[in-house]
Design a protein around this motif. Sequence first.
Motif, PDB file in Angstrom:
ATOM      1  N   ASP A 178      74.267 -48.972  60.659  1.00 48.13           N
ATOM      2  CA  ASP A 178      73.837 -49.938  59.647  1.00 48.13           C
ATOM      3  C   ASP A 178      74.976 -50.917  59.357  1.00 48.13           C
ATOM      4  O   ASP A 178      75.926 -50.582  58.646  1.00 48.13           O
ATOM      5  N   ASN A 209      76.747 -45.281  57.850  1.00 50.12           N
ATOM      6  CA  ASN A 209      76.726 -46.250  56.761  1.00 50.12           C
ATOM      7  C   ASN A 209      77.853 -45.877  55.794  1.00 50.12           C
ATOM      8  O   ASN A 209      78.673 -44.999  56.078  1.00 50.12           O
ATOM      9  N   LEU A 251      73.129 -41.256  61.101  1.00 53.71           N
ATOM     10  CA  LEU A 251      73.183 -42.604  60.523  1.00 53.71           C
ATOM     11  C   LEU A 251      74.599 -42.923  60.080  1.00 53.71           C
ATOM     12  O   LEU A 251      75.203 -42.170  59.308  1.00 53.71           O
ATOM     13  N   VAL A 259      71.835 -44.430  64.485  1.00 50.76           N
ATOM     14  CA  VAL A 259      71.604 -45.661  63.735  1.00 50.76           C
ATOM     15  C   VAL A 259      72.930 -46.154  63.159  1.00 50.76           C
ATOM     16  O   VAL A 259      73.637 -45.402  62.491  1.00 50.76           O
ATOM     17  N   ALA A 285      67.004 -48.685  58.096  1.00 47.63           N
ATOM     18  CA  ALA A 285      67.822 -47.544  58.517  1.00 47.63           C
ATOM     19  C   ALA A 285      67.473 -46.292  57.720  1.00 47.63           C
ATOM     20  O   ALA A 285      67.303 -45.197  58.284  1.00 47.63           O
ATOM     21  N   SER A 304      69.206 -52.193  55.700  1.00 48.79           N
ATOM     22  CA  SER A 304      69.542 -50.847  55.218  1.00 48.79           C
ATOM     23  C   SER A 304      68.290 -50.051  54.868  1.00 48.79           C
ATOM     24  O   SER A 304      68.253 -48.830  55.029  1.00 48.79           O
TER      25      SER A 304
END
Length: 693
Positions: A446, A81, A79, A444, A37, A34
């Motif tokens: 994660d 997440n 991203l 990305v 990322a 993480s």
Amino acid sequence: MILINNCNSIDNGSISILPEVLNVKYAINGTGKSTVAKAIELTMKGTSLAELKPFKYRDSSDTANEPSVAGLAPGSIMLFNDEYVSQFVFKADEVLTNSFEIFVKTESFVALTDEIEQAIADIRKTFHQSSELDEIISDMEALIASFGKPTKKKGYAENSPMARGPGKGNKIQHIPSGLEGYSLYLQSDANTKWIKWQLDGHSFDQNPGHCPYCTSSTEEMKDTIMKVGEVYDANYIGHITQLTKVMERLRDYFSSPTEAKIEQVIKSPDQLEDEHYNFLLEVKDQGVILLEKLKSLKFLGFVSMKDVGKLEDMFSSMKIDISFLSHLESQKTKDITDPINVAIDGIMRKITPLKAAVGKQKSNIRQTIQRNKKEINEFLKTAGYKYEVDVDEGDASYKMRLRHVDHAAPIVSGAKHLSYGEKNAFSLVLFMYECLARNPGLIVLDDPISSFDKNKKYAVLNMLFRGDRCLKGRAVLMLTHDFEPVIDIGYTLKNKFSHPHEPFITFLRNRNGVLTEKVVASEDIKTFQVVCRENIDSAPNVLVKVIFLRRFVEIGGEKDAVYHLLSNLFHKRANPRMGAADTAPLMDAADVTDATNRIATYIPGFSYATALTEFTDETFMLAAYSAARSNYEKLQIFRIHKDGILSGDDVIDKFINEVFHIENDYIMQLDPSEFEIVPDYVIAECDRILGIV
């Protein structure tokens, strides 16, 4: 090559991200996935990395230890997440923030919108060329709002600004007898502030008969001072002042008779009667008609023209015939409405191509929505989720909504009904569509699929990287501690994920703050049996060889003589028994001989007695521990050496005795002698127990 320094648990390290490729970084928990990322995201967005500064440096002013990322140019990045799920997905009235931008606004939509905008450009021009249009809209809104919400008996609210201001009589223009001395303040632009100031003074009148501001005597003026508060209050003054200014700005838009009557009513010293309100309501109602037409023209666009068959009627109704709005029939109003009517006539002359463009836009939107719905709903069905999506066409927008297959109405908030895994799976798919719409330079993920079961994991991977519209051919960084996607992407289904480019898979390791990566080739992903056989052959001593042979025997599940003899060796028994208990019967000579001969086919020259001598020699065991090729081998040697006398910490003992001993159930795996799957902190505890610094 991307260089990362002083970011949380990473002191320094490097990783590689190939363009137009699915880059998979596999690592155990605690490696810093993480952090990687977040560091990449902040760097590409040009944002400070201060939040990633390691705690050990947070009290230091030494700039040499500041977080940094090199080898990465600023650019667009998306991203996925937990933060993405919480901020953008499953809002109160749609499943994804700005679902219109993602699921409807295609390149074709933009092109046709430009064509439609061109057709109505003359309307736009009338608004752009006249700053007064926005002003009259704003003032008309203020005038209409001043009547409040109409009641059943009256066309205005008793507590409205109109009723509580001019309705009580204009005592700003007509100051009551005895208060003329305050006219300078009551008729000033700051009169509202002044009356508040004047009234606030009463609360400080702790010395009766004296001014709270200058302490001089007020006995002679007391009645006059108190009368100000009885006649005026800040709300009354604010309503009078505001409405007077609005009427002043609108006066040129009223007909001459109406302007004169408004002047008379608004400035009347007496309370307004029903006939006054009726007159003002007539003005308001005509203002509503004009306002609605102006606003519909100002915000004219595809959304307001979706009913293709009624475009002629719609534009015809938008024309403004000021002769029927007698209160607003002035030259100033005509100067605004005449160009608008001319522009509408121009649109009517080219209504046919406009209708064609609007019709084509509607058709394209319908096809886009159906395609997106079909793809998402097929995924939800394949993954075993009992939900579907639909795109609702509202008055001014399109919104994607979620519903359960057993219930027709949309779910108000998916976050309240979906499980954690369901939210993650669905969010990932929505994230993919947003990436397709926004086309970032780097995507990305994660740890995106670790919370799913096996079927759902592959359903998500298939949707993300193998669909007709997916993330293949884009730069994607997927960080994961889950080995299953590595098996699918890099081995068993490698050919399905290699278009247009072969995935780039690496193993990340963080040792004492130093992050390194090692390429994982397809040949590195091996069956359990192959891993054991290769290590039996390559191990530097009998100790490591029998460790892997015991694992090899275990997978068969049959606890025969070979299994028992190896177990006795691990427990360092001089007299082998047919079981783990000390009371189990002894193995007979024939079984020992048979087991020894079978072990010798894997480990030539194997001797139980010789191996037992080495296993009970502390010097040999510590030397083997220090020379071990990997943390995994260290852990197994430690376990044999300590023979059940462990750390006393239940969690550490669980790691040593079970997690990396008998609970590893991967059919396919990486060789633990080459890839460090055992955390360093577990080995550090083993070192402590053995007294190794």
